[in-house]
Design a protein around this motif. Structure first.
Motif, PDB file in Angstrom:
ATOM      1  N   LEU A 137      -0.035  15.081   4.697  1.00  0.00           N
ATOM      2  CA  LEU A 137      -0.349  14.684   3.453  1.00  0.00           C
ATOM      3  C   LEU A 137       0.855  14.342   2.635  1.00  0.00           C
ATOM      4  O   LEU A 137       0.577  13.386   2.056  1.00  0.00           O
ATOM      5  CB  LEU A 137      -1.213  15.913   2.949  1.00  0.00           C
ATOM      6  CG  LEU A 137      -1.956  15.537   1.759  1.00  0.00           C
ATOM      7  CD1 LEU A 137      -2.871  14.476   1.571  1.00  0.00           C
ATOM      8  CD2 LEU A 137      -2.403  16.889   1.062  1.00  0.00           C
ATOM      9  N   ASP A 138       1.828  14.997   2.747  1.00  0.00           N
ATOM     10  CA  ASP A 138       2.993  14.747   1.952  1.00  0.00           C
ATOM     11  C   ASP A 138       3.744  13.539   2.286  1.00  0.00           C
ATOM     12  O   ASP A 138       4.462  13.057   1.491  1.00  0.00           O
ATOM     13  CB  ASP A 138       3.911  15.987   2.323  1.00  0.00           C
ATOM     14  CG  ASP A 138       3.515  17.205   1.587  1.00  0.00           C
ATOM     15  OD1 ASP A 138       2.594  17.170   0.629  1.00  0.00           O
ATOM     16  OD2 ASP A 138       3.974  18.355   2.006  1.00  0.00           O
ATOM     17  N   GLU A 139       3.410  12.983   3.633  1.00  0.00           N
ATOM     18  CA  GLU A 139       3.939  11.564   4.130  1.00  0.00           C
ATOM     19  C   GLU A 139       2.994  10.515   4.018  1.00  0.00           C
ATOM     20  O   GLU A 139       3.250   9.443   4.385  1.00  0.00           O
ATOM     21  CB  GLU A 139       4.523  11.813   5.306  1.00  0.00           C
ATOM     22  CG  GLU A 139       5.632  12.728   5.864  1.00  0.00           C
ATOM     23  CD  GLU A 139       5.387  14.142   5.824  1.00  0.00           C
ATOM     24  OE1 GLU A 139       4.420  14.583   5.874  1.00  0.00           O
ATOM     25  OE2 GLU A 139       6.399  15.020   5.869  1.00  0.00           O
ATOM     26  N   ALA A 140       1.911  10.932   3.138  1.00  0.00           N
ATOM     27  CA  ALA A 140       0.693   9.799   2.996  1.00  0.00           C
ATOM     28  C   ALA A 140       1.341   8.475   2.744  1.00  0.00           C
ATOM     29  O   ALA A 140       0.885   7.348   3.053  1.00  0.00           O
ATOM     30  CB  ALA A 140      -0.446  10.196   2.113  1.00  0.00           C
ATOM     31  N   HIS A 141       2.308   8.380   1.721  1.00  0.00           N
ATOM     32  CA  HIS A 141       2.991   7.176   1.049  1.00  0.00           C
ATOM     33  C   HIS A 141       3.893   6.614   1.855  1.00  0.00           C
ATOM     34  O   HIS A 141       4.092   5.397   1.686  1.00  0.00           O
ATOM     35  CB  HIS A 141       3.481   7.314  -0.304  1.00  0.00           C
ATOM     36  CG  HIS A 141       4.640   8.446  -0.204  1.00  0.00           C
ATOM     37  ND1 HIS A 141       4.268   9.848  -0.184  1.00  0.00           N
ATOM     38  CD2 HIS A 141       5.926   8.198  -0.166  1.00  0.00           C
ATOM     39  CE1 HIS A 141       5.762  10.416  -0.160  1.00  0.00           C
ATOM     40  NE2 HIS A 141       6.420   9.539  -0.308  1.00  0.00           N
ATOM     41  N   GLN A 142       4.324   7.176   3.044  1.00  0.00           N
ATOM     42  CA  GLN A 142       5.400   6.622   3.746  1.00  0.00           C
ATOM     43  C   GLN A 142       5.062   5.709   4.621  1.00  0.00           C
ATOM     44  O   GLN A 142       3.837   5.689   5.181  1.00  0.00           O
ATOM     45  CB  GLN A 142       6.050   8.002   4.634  1.00  0.00           C
ATOM     46  CG  GLN A 142       7.472   7.539   5.172  1.00  0.00           C
ATOM     47  CD  GLN A 142       7.845   8.908   5.733  1.00  0.00           C
ATOM     48  OE1 GLN A 142       7.942   9.803   5.077  1.00  0.00           O
ATOM     49  NE2 GLN A 142       8.698   8.739   6.771  1.00  0.00           N
ATOM     50  N   ARG A 143       5.954   4.757   5.014  1.00  0.00           N
ATOM     51  CA  ARG A 143       5.391   3.348   5.791  1.00  0.00           C
ATOM     52  C   ARG A 143       5.428   4.120   7.367  1.00  0.00           C
ATOM     53  O   ARG A 143       6.325   4.893   7.659  1.00  0.00           O
ATOM     54  CB  ARG A 143       6.260   2.226   5.727  1.00  0.00           C
ATOM     55  CG  ARG A 143       6.338   1.577   4.550  1.00  0.00           C
ATOM     56  CD  ARG A 143       7.181   0.323   4.868  1.00  0.00           C
ATOM     57  NE  ARG A 143       7.171  -0.618   3.592  1.00  0.00           N
ATOM     58  CZ  ARG A 143       7.373  -1.844   3.255  1.00  0.00           C
ATOM     59  NH1 ARG A 143       8.095  -2.340   4.549  1.00  0.00           N
ATOM     60  NH2 ARG A 143       7.302  -2.561   2.386  1.00  0.00           N
TER      61      ARG A 143
END
Lengths: 258, 96
Positions: free
Chosen positions: A128-134
C-alpha cells in the motif's frame, strides 16, 4: 468459494501429447501442481485459463463450463506481465478493465469501488505504501506481488499461478508465496499454483497434484507428500550439494569443454 | 460548521485535498489523487512555459504564428515533392 472440475483433459500439439487425460476436482483449496519442466503444468493452466484450447475434455467452474478467457479466472505469470511505465496502483487497477469502458480506463475514470479494491489488494500484498511507485523501480518480488494484486482486483473465483516464484531468490520466493496464500485465504479464492521448488510447495500447499509426461501421477494431501512421491515424480535425481571445504580445496575446479 | 458547499467539497475531494475516509486505503487514495493533481499542474505549467519560449523565439526571428499557419500548404507541398524525389518510381527503376 468455488469448485474447479477438470474432466479427461487432453491437449496435443501435433504428435506431442502435452496433457494426457487429466481429471481432478478442487474446492476452496490451495493446490500445488508439481512436475518436471515439460510435464504439462503450464499447458494445463493455460487450458483452464482459456489461453489454449484443449484437444478434448471439459473444464467446469462452479458447474459452468469454462471456455475462452473469463474474468472469473485470475492468472499470475512467471514474468509478471506488468506495464513498466505505470505505478503499482494503476497496474493493479488494470484488473478491473473488464468492468470499465475504453475511455474510462484510458482516463482512469474507473468507479470508486474499483479504485478502493485496487488499494485493498495492494494492502493485502503489503504494497500500500508503494502504491504510487512505478513497477520498473520495484524488485522482482514486489512486481510479482503487484501481479497478485492485479489478479485480485479482477475479483476472480479461481486464481491460477504459473511458476510465480521461479525467477525469484529464495527469500523473495517465500515472501511472495506467503502473500499469495494470504490473498487466496482473505479473498476466499480457490488457487492452483504450479511450482518447481518442492520445499516451498510442501510448506504452502494444502494438496498436491503431480504431473509426469502429461499424465497425473498423484493427487495427495500434505500428509501424504513423502520423499518417495517426489522421487517418483522427478526420478532419483541427485542434486548438487555444497562441497565440503577440504575436498573442494584438494580437487581441481571442473574444466569446461569447448 | 463547514462553510463549503457540497460542490466545493466534491471538487476538493476530486483533486485530493479533502479526506475521503479514515481507513489507510482512503488516505492513500487521497494521496494518489493529490499526486495526480500536482502532476497535471506541472504538465500544464511545462506546456505554458514551452509555448511562451516558442512565441519568444518566433518573435525574435521576425515570424508569427499566423505566418506559420499561412506557410503550412507550401511546407506540405515541399515535403511531398521532397519525398517523391527520394523514392524512385517503378518505371525509373526499370529504365536503369
Amino acid at each position: 468459494m468455488s469448485t474447479l472440475r477438470v474432466e479427461n483433459l487432453t491437449k496435443e500439439y501435433g504428435d506431442v501429447t502435452a496433457v494426457d487425460d487429466v481429471s481432478f476436482e478442487i474446492e476452496d483449496e490451495f493446490v500445488v501442481l508439481l512436475g518436471e519442466s515439460g510435464a504439462g503444468k503450464s499447458t494445463l493452466l493455460r487450458c483452464i485459463n482459456g489461453l489454449t484450447e484443449p484437444t478434448s475434455g471439459s473444464i467446469y467452474l462452479d458447474d459452468q463450463p469454462l471456455a475462452d478467457t473469463q474474468s472469473e479466472v485470475g492468472m499470475i505469470f512467471q514474468q509478471h506481465n506488468l506495464v513498466d511505465g505505470l505505478s503499482a496502483y494503476v497496474n493493479a487497477l488494470t484488473g478491473s478493465l473488464d468492468r470499465s469502458g475504453f475511455v474510462q480506463s484510458l482516463l482512469q475514470w474507473q468507479r470508486r469501488t474499483d479504485k478502493q479494491r485496487s488499494l485493498d489488494a495492494l494492502e493485502t500484498v503489503g504494497l500500500l505504501d508503494e502504491a504510487h511507485q512505478r513497477v520498473s523501480q520495484m524488485s522482482g518480488g514486489q512486481q510479482q506481488r503487484v501481479g497478485i494484486a492485479r489478479a485480485l482486483v479482477q475479483d476472480p473465483a479461481l486464481l491460477l499461478a504459473d511458476e510465480p516464484v521461479a525467477s525469484l531468490d529464495p527469500a523473495s520466493a517465500e515472501t511472495v508465496m506467503e502473500y499469495l496464500k494470504k490473498a487466496a485465504n482473505v479473498h476466499e479464492v480457490t488457487a492452483l499454483v504450479s511450482l518447481h521448488q518442492v520445499n516451498i510447495a510442501a510448506h504452502f500447499g494444502d494438496r498436491f497434484i503431480g504431473l509426469r509426461d502429461g499424465q497425473k501421477l498423484f493427487d495427495i494431501t500434505r500428509d501424504e507428500l513423502t520423499p518417495d512421491c517426489i522421487d517418483e515424480l522427478y526420478g532419483n535425481v541427485e542434486t548438487v550439494g555444497l562441497a565440503d571445504t577440504e575436498s573442494a580445496a584438494e580437487s581441481p575446479p571442473p574444466e569446461l569443454k569447448p | 460548521m463547514s462553510s463549503q458547499t457540497p460542490d466545493e467539497s466534491g471538487l476538493r475531494e476530486y483533486f485530493g485535498f479533502e479526506p475521503i475516509g479514515e481507513a489507510e486505503t482512503d488516505q492513500k487514495l487521497q494521496e494518489l489523487k493529490r499526486r495526480k493533481t500536482f502532476r497535471r499542474l506541472y504538465t500544464v505549467i511545462g506546456l505554458l512555459v514551452g509555448a511562451v519560449f516558442f512565441y519568444i523565439s518566433l518573435v525574435s526571428v521576425g515570424f508569427s504564428v499566423a505566418e506559420l499557419v499561412r506557410q503550412i500548404p507550401q511546407f506540405a507541398d515541399a515535403l511531398t515533392r521532397s519525398t517523391s524525389r527520394r523514392r524512385p518510381t517503378t518505371a525509373s527503376r526499370l529504365s536503369t
